[in-house]
Structures are given as C-alpha cells and as structure tokens.
Design a protein around this motif. Structure first.
Motif, PDB file in Angstrom:
ATOM      1  N   ILE A 174       0.838  -1.199   0.000  1.00  0.00           N
ATOM      2  CA  ILE A 174       0.000   0.000   0.000  1.00  0.00           C
ATOM      3  C   ILE A 174       0.875   1.251   0.000  1.00  0.00           C
ATOM      4  CG2 ILE A 174      -1.630   1.328   1.399  1.00  0.00           C
ATOM      5  CD1 ILE A 174      -2.820  -1.470   2.211  1.00  0.00           C
TER       6      ILE A 174
ATOM      7  N   THR B  32       2.602   1.786  -3.451  1.00  0.00           N
ATOM      8  CA  THR B  32       1.707   2.055  -4.577  1.00  0.00           C
ATOM      9  C   THR B  32       0.864   3.312  -4.359  1.00  0.00           C
ATOM     10  OG1 THR B  32      -0.006   0.577  -3.699  1.00  0.00           O
ATOM     11  CG2 THR B  32       1.577  -0.368  -5.278  1.00  0.00           C
TER      12      THR B  32
ATOM     13  N   ALA C  75      -4.339   1.897  -3.209  1.00  0.00           N
ATOM     14  CA  ALA C  75      -5.497   1.356  -2.503  1.00  0.00           C
ATOM     15  C   ALA C  75      -6.515   2.471  -2.288  1.00  0.00           C
ATOM     16  CB  ALA C  75      -5.064   0.780  -1.164  1.00  0.00           C
TER      17      ALA C  75
ATOM     18  N   SER D 243      -7.492  -3.123  -4.357  1.00  0.00           N
ATOM     19  CA  SER D 243      -6.066  -3.087  -4.653  1.00  0.00           C
ATOM     20  C   SER D 243      -5.620  -4.303  -5.460  1.00  0.00           C
ATOM     21  CB  SER D 243      -5.276  -3.012  -3.342  1.00  0.00           C
ATOM     22  OG  SER D 243      -3.898  -3.113  -3.583  1.00  0.00           O
TER      23      SER D 243
END
Length: 168
Positions: free
Chosen positions: A25, A28, A35, A114
């Motif tokens: 998380i 990204t 997410a 996600s």
C-alpha cells in the motif's frame, strides 16, 4: 504466555497479512494502483466479509488446535508441533491455516480495491505451494510416517473434501 508460539504468530501471519500489505500500500500510493481508503459504500465491506470471516475462522481454529493438540512447538517451520493433528478443519484440507490467510488476503484486496494486494496473495499462494511440496510435506512424511502419507493421499492440500477424513 507461550512466547515462541506468540512470536510465530506475530512473524508469520503478521508478515503475510500486515507487514507486506502495508508495504504494498505504501509503495503504490499516489499511483494508479493505489489502494482506495476509506472504501466507499457498503459493497467493499460485504465483499471483504465474504472471504474475510471464513478466513479468520480457519486461522483461529487452526492456531487453537496447534496450541491445544500440537504437543509443543509452534505453527512456524523452524519449531514445528510434535503431534500430527487430524481434527477440526484438518479433516477436510491439509492447510486450513494458510487457506484462511489466503481468504483474508483476498478480503484485504477487495476491501481496498487493490490489484497489487491480489498479486501479493497470488504470489504468497505460489510460494507456499512450492514450499509445501518440496519442504513441509517431505518433513511431515519423515516425522509422522505412514499416518501422514495416508492423510496426504486422501486429503487435498488447499480445497476441502466433502466428507471428513477418518484415519484408517
């Protein structure tokens, strides 16, 4: 409190369900793969509860069996339990603890929308399958002999059988 047992729980499910997903998380964030948090509406909650609740049940049940029937040791491969457990969810599948982890990983991915978490779950599944085939299963056969080999022949690794296994 059994510190080695608690440490195994903190390290193993902690890594699979908390530490690696948090890193995914984090890395990204601010990308097209970020997410979604907080999730919007009730659909992510329901979508996550469908695999998440059975996953929690399988993990909790398996850990409890290890603690109460394992005869010492931990769920960790570096300190395995002494007794061969063939009760509870182990009557239906060989790896209910990991199946529970996989269900919960799917719940995390659904809840947070996600794709990178889905990829982590698939990678986790693949790595564990290889580990089980080449390390854990031969070790169990060595420690528990024909009892384990009979169990292995009759009980699937990941998907549950329809009827409970009864040792011969």
């Amino acid at each position: 409190m059994n510190w080695p047992f608690a440490k195994a729980i903190i390290i193993l499910p902690g890594t699979a369900l908390v530490y690696v997903p948090a890193a995914v998380i984090w890395f990204t964030r601010n990308t097209e793969f970020a997410a979604v948090f907080p999730p919007q509406g009730i659909v992510p909650w329901i979508g996550a509860a469908l695999p998440g609740l059975p996953g929690l049940v399988l993990m909790g049940w398996s850990v409890r069996l290890f603690a109460t029937q394992g005869g010492g040791g931990t769920p960790a491969p570096w300190e395995p339990i002494a007794k061969f457990i063939v009760t509870g969810p182990y009557r239906y599948m060989r790896n209910p603890m990991l199946t529970g982890v996989l269900f919960f990983q799917a719940a995390e991915a659904v809840f947070l929308h996600s794709w990178p978490l889905f990829i982590w779950a698939a990678l986790f599944f693949a790595l564990n399958t290889v580990y089980f085939i080449f390390s854990e299963e031969p070790g169990l056969a060595k420690r528990h002999g024909e009892a384990y080999l009979d169990y292995k022949r009759q009980v699937p690794r990941w998907l549950p059988r329809l009827t409970p296994y009864r040792p011969t």
